[in-house]
Design a protein around this motif. Structure first.
Motif, PDB file in Angstrom:
ATOM      1  N   GLU A 107       0.825  -1.204   0.000  1.00 28.93           N
ATOM      2  CA  GLU A 107       0.000   0.000   0.000  1.00 28.93           C
ATOM      3  C   GLU A 107       0.862   1.258   0.000  1.00 28.93           C
ATOM      4  O   GLU A 107       0.576   2.220  -0.727  1.00 28.93           O
ATOM      5  N   LEU A 110       2.349   1.645  -3.466  1.00 30.49           N
ATOM      6  CA  LEU A 110       1.314   2.075  -4.411  1.00 30.49           C
ATOM      7  C   LEU A 110       0.968   3.555  -4.229  1.00 30.49           C
ATOM      8  O   LEU A 110       0.753   4.280  -5.205  1.00 30.49           O
ATOM      9  N   ARG A 118      -0.116   3.172 -10.558  1.00 29.27           N
ATOM     10  CA  ARG A 118      -0.889   2.557  -9.468  1.00 29.27           C
ATOM     11  C   ARG A 118      -2.078   1.778 -10.037  1.00 29.27           C
ATOM     12  O   ARG A 118      -2.355   0.664  -9.644  1.00 29.27           O
ATOM     13  N   ARG A 119      -2.748   2.359 -11.013  1.00 30.43           N
ATOM     14  CA  ARG A 119      -3.937   1.731 -11.601  1.00 30.43           C
ATOM     15  C   ARG A 119      -3.589   0.422 -12.314  1.00 30.43           C
ATOM     16  O   ARG A 119      -4.273  -0.572 -12.130  1.00 30.43           O
ATOM     17  N   THR A 122      -2.662  -2.221  -9.743  1.00 31.17           N
ATOM     18  CA  THR A 122      -3.853  -2.655  -9.004  1.00 31.17           C
ATOM     19  C   THR A 122      -4.680  -3.611  -9.852  1.00 31.17           C
ATOM     20  O   THR A 122      -5.108  -4.667  -9.374  1.00 31.17           O
ATOM     21  N   LEU A 126      -3.706  -6.932  -7.941  1.00 29.25           N
ATOM     22  CA  LEU A 126      -4.674  -6.986  -6.848  1.00 29.25           C
ATOM     23  C   LEU A 126      -6.038  -7.457  -7.336  1.00 29.25           C
ATOM     24  O   LEU A 126      -6.743  -8.168  -6.636  1.00 29.25           O
TER      25      LEU A 126
END
Length: 165
Positions: A107, A110, A118-119, A122, A126
């Motif tokens: 986290e 990110l 980050r996008r 993710t 994730l």
């Protein structure tokens, strides 16, 4: 099982699998990778390891093999080589569950990335999207998504190293 030698391969596995798994989990922070890497350690050690070796020799060999497997994993996933395993993670007390701070570190990394990086990370890691699905969600080509992911991983590794120092 005597204190000096293991009677068979099953005893080697039973005595060492939890230790190796905990080390791998502490390094990678997720169950699936830790399980895969633990299996790789035992597969890699099966042929060259002599069951007639002492318990200490077997454990030392498995630890060295774990370092090699972990280094190969990081090199393949992030282009980053990590070859040290802290001995603290090797022997938690019986019944104690290994707890990783990897989610908090992830986290933090990110948060330090630009929005597009980050996008993409993710979506890919994730949300478990394929490169094609991530590209569609971002409205870019698959080739662009691959480049973006590569740059994002490289920047994330740099941020992680900065946090560790």
């Amino acid at each position: 099982m005597s204190d000096d030698m293991y009677p068979d391969w099953q005893a080697v596995y039973r005595d060492n699998v939890d230790r190796i798994y905990r080390m791998m989990f502490a390094k990678v922070g997720n169950r699936a990778d830790a399980e895969d890497l633990t299996a790789e350690v035992f597969l890699a050690a099966l042929r060259p390891l002599r069951v007639s070796a002492s318990v200490g020799e077997v454990r030392a060999y498995l630890l060295a093999t774990a370092r090699t497997v972990l280094a190969r994993h990081w090199r393949a996933t992030m282009g980053r080589e990590i070859t040290t395993i802290d001995e603290d993670h090797a022997e938690p007390a019986r019944g104690e569950v290994a707890v990783s701070d990897a989610p908090q570190r992830a986290e933090a990394v990110l948060r330090g990335l630009p929005e597009r990086y980050r996008r993409v990370l993710t979506l890919r890691f994730l949300d478990s999207c394929s490169v094609k699905d991530a590209a569609a969600a971002l409205g870019i080509s698959v080739a662009n998504a691959k480049v973006l992911q590569h740059r994002a991983l490289r920047r994330a590794a740099e941020l992680s190293e900065e946090e560790e120092s």
